[in-house]
Scaffold this active site. Sequence first.
Site, PDB file in Angstrom:
ATOM      1  N   SER A   8      12.561 -32.271 -17.562  1.00 43.29           N
ATOM      2  CA  SER A   8      13.648 -31.625 -16.833  1.00 43.29           C
ATOM      3  C   SER A   8      14.295 -30.562 -17.704  1.00 43.29           C
ATOM      4  O   SER A   8      14.865 -30.877 -18.755  1.00 43.29           O
ATOM      5  CB  SER A   8      14.697 -32.661 -16.419  1.00 43.29           C
ATOM      6  OG  SER A   8      15.859 -32.019 -15.934  1.00 43.29           O
ATOM      7  N   HIS A  33      10.257 -30.055 -14.092  1.00 44.26           N
ATOM      8  CA  HIS A  33      11.270 -30.504 -13.144  1.00 44.26           C
ATOM      9  C   HIS A  33      12.499 -29.604 -13.257  1.00 44.26           C
ATOM     10  O   HIS A  33      13.052 -29.418 -14.348  1.00 44.26           O
ATOM     11  CB  HIS A  33      11.658 -31.954 -13.434  1.00 44.26           C
ATOM     12  CG  HIS A  33      12.529 -32.566 -12.394  1.00 44.26           C
ATOM     13  ND1 HIS A  33      12.045 -33.011 -11.172  1.00 44.26           N
ATOM     14  CD2 HIS A  33      13.864 -32.831 -12.375  1.00 44.26           C
ATOM     15  CE1 HIS A  33      13.037 -33.523 -10.458  1.00 44.26           C
ATOM     16  NE2 HIS A  33      14.161 -33.410 -11.163  1.00 44.26           N
ATOM     17  N   ASP A  35      16.213 -28.988 -11.849  1.00 36.85           N
ATOM     18  CA  ASP A  35      17.359 -29.531 -11.126  1.00 36.85           C
ATOM     19  C   ASP A  35      18.329 -28.420 -10.736  1.00 36.85           C
ATOM     20  O   ASP A  35      18.919 -27.767 -11.597  1.00 36.85           O
ATOM     21  CB  ASP A  35      18.102 -30.545 -11.996  1.00 36.85           C
ATOM     22  CG  ASP A  35      17.326 -31.836 -12.179  1.00 36.85           C
ATOM     23  OD1 ASP A  35      16.964 -32.443 -11.151  1.00 36.85           O
ATOM     24  OD2 ASP A  35      17.087 -32.237 -13.332  1.00 36.85           O
ATOM     25  N   MET A  37      21.853 -27.712  -9.006  1.00 35.51           N
ATOM     26  CA  MET A  37      23.087 -28.421  -8.642  1.00 35.51           C
ATOM     27  C   MET A  37      24.156 -27.409  -8.239  1.00 35.51           C
ATOM     28  O   MET A  37      24.300 -26.365  -8.875  1.00 35.51           O
ATOM     29  CB  MET A  37      23.568 -29.275  -9.814  1.00 35.51           C
ATOM     30  CG  MET A  37      22.518 -30.282 -10.269  1.00 35.51           C
ATOM     31  SD  MET A  37      23.117 -31.439 -11.537  1.00 35.51           S
ATOM     32  CE  MET A  37      23.284 -30.353 -12.942  1.00 35.51           C
ATOM     33  N   HIS A  66      14.203 -29.752  -7.557  1.00 35.48           N
ATOM     34  CA  HIS A  66      15.019 -30.838  -7.006  1.00 35.48           C
ATOM     35  C   HIS A  66      16.373 -30.271  -6.596  1.00 35.48           C
ATOM     36  O   HIS A  66      17.185 -29.910  -7.447  1.00 35.48           O
ATOM     37  CB  HIS A  66      15.165 -31.920  -8.096  1.00 35.48           C
ATOM     38  CG  HIS A  66      16.053 -33.056  -7.718  1.00 35.48           C
ATOM     39  ND1 HIS A  66      16.564 -33.929  -8.661  1.00 35.48           N
ATOM     40  CD2 HIS A  66      16.533 -33.491  -6.522  1.00 35.48           C
ATOM     41  CE1 HIS A  66      17.307 -34.833  -8.068  1.00 35.48           C
ATOM     42  NE2 HIS A  66      17.312 -34.588  -6.763  1.00 35.48           N
ATOM     43  N   MET A  68      19.860 -30.677  -5.590  1.00 39.21           N
ATOM     44  CA  MET A  68      21.033 -31.537  -5.493  1.00 39.21           C
ATOM     45  C   MET A  68      22.179 -30.684  -4.950  1.00 39.21           C
ATOM     46  O   MET A  68      23.157 -30.382  -5.643  1.00 39.21           O
ATOM     47  CB  MET A  68      21.365 -32.133  -6.863  1.00 39.21           C
ATOM     48  CG  MET A  68      20.383 -33.191  -7.291  1.00 39.21           C
ATOM     49  SD  MET A  68      20.838 -33.986  -8.853  1.00 39.21           S
ATOM     50  CE  MET A  68      20.074 -32.853 -10.004  1.00 39.21           C
ATOM     51  N   MET A 137      16.391 -41.791  -7.639  1.00 38.34           N
ATOM     52  CA  MET A 137      17.352 -41.530  -8.701  1.00 38.34           C
ATOM     53  C   MET A 137      17.733 -42.864  -9.336  1.00 38.34           C
ATOM     54  O   MET A 137      18.209 -43.768  -8.660  1.00 38.34           O
ATOM     55  CB  MET A 137      18.598 -40.842  -8.156  1.00 38.34           C
ATOM     56  CG  MET A 137      18.388 -39.413  -7.672  1.00 38.34           C
ATOM     57  SD  MET A 137      17.831 -38.280  -8.972  1.00 38.34           S
ATOM     58  CE  MET A 137      19.162 -38.429 -10.179  1.00 38.34           C
ATOM     59  N   ASP A 175      13.913 -40.481 -11.794  1.00 38.94           N
ATOM     60  CA  ASP A 175      14.716 -39.528 -12.564  1.00 38.94           C
ATOM     61  C   ASP A 175      15.997 -40.208 -13.024  1.00 38.94           C
ATOM     62  O   ASP A 175      16.822 -40.598 -12.205  1.00 38.94           O
ATOM     63  CB  ASP A 175      15.047 -38.320 -11.672  1.00 38.94           C
ATOM     64  CG  ASP A 175      15.807 -37.225 -12.423  1.00 38.94           C
ATOM     65  OD1 ASP A 175      16.134 -37.419 -13.603  1.00 38.94           O
ATOM     66  OD2 ASP A 175      16.050 -36.171 -11.819  1.00 38.94           O
TER      67      ASP A 175
END
Length: 224
Positions: A8, A33, A35, A37, A66, A68, A137, A175
């Site tokens: 990540s 990966h 993320d 957000m 991913h 979020m 998660m 994760d």
Amino acid sequence: MEYQLCPSILSADFNRLGEQIKILEKEGVEWLHIDVMDGDFVPSISFGMPVIRSIRKESKMFFDVHLMVSAPERYIQDFADCGADSITVHAEACEDLERAIEQIHDAGVKAGVSIKPATPVNDISHLLEDVDMVLVMTVQPGFGGQKYIEECTEKIQELRELIEKEELDVDIQVDGGINDSTIETVIKAGANLLVAGSYVFNGDLAGNVKKINRKMKEIIGTLE
């Protein structure tokens, strides 16, 4: 079943991001990966399309994005256009989860659905035939460096049993809190895609990847 370490970049040194991605590639890492957000669905804010578009120019890795974010349907096409190979949305963030998954596939990328630690597997079990991956998660989403939530192990096992019972080709990604003491737990529970941040990026990046890959290989060998 294919096993992958998915570093990540949330834990990367952004002053050296390109350099660190090249190190990962040199060590044979295939998945990255990413993320995203938004400060709404989760408290933290990370990065978005410009960063992904920038690193896409220099990397052939599989970009595992991913989201979020709240109402991720608004951004699916944009993230596909900037280089995502897979887009994962949260079951808790979508007004119409089935439609969101359909949008991801229509954009030409793989679709994943993620659930928070408190969300039961039953909430998404009816969608297993429609997704390529389920992301469990194992910490509360939004912050790195948290401790693995032990209760999530049963969720991984439940998912693997459902997938095998229905003879589906669905990956299970985990994760959160992956380290020397939890990596065996999640693999034996049924996960095959392991997201790791500080476990990979803290200290000697190349050395960490070698160590983790050796450990994964040893654990997988005990399952065969």
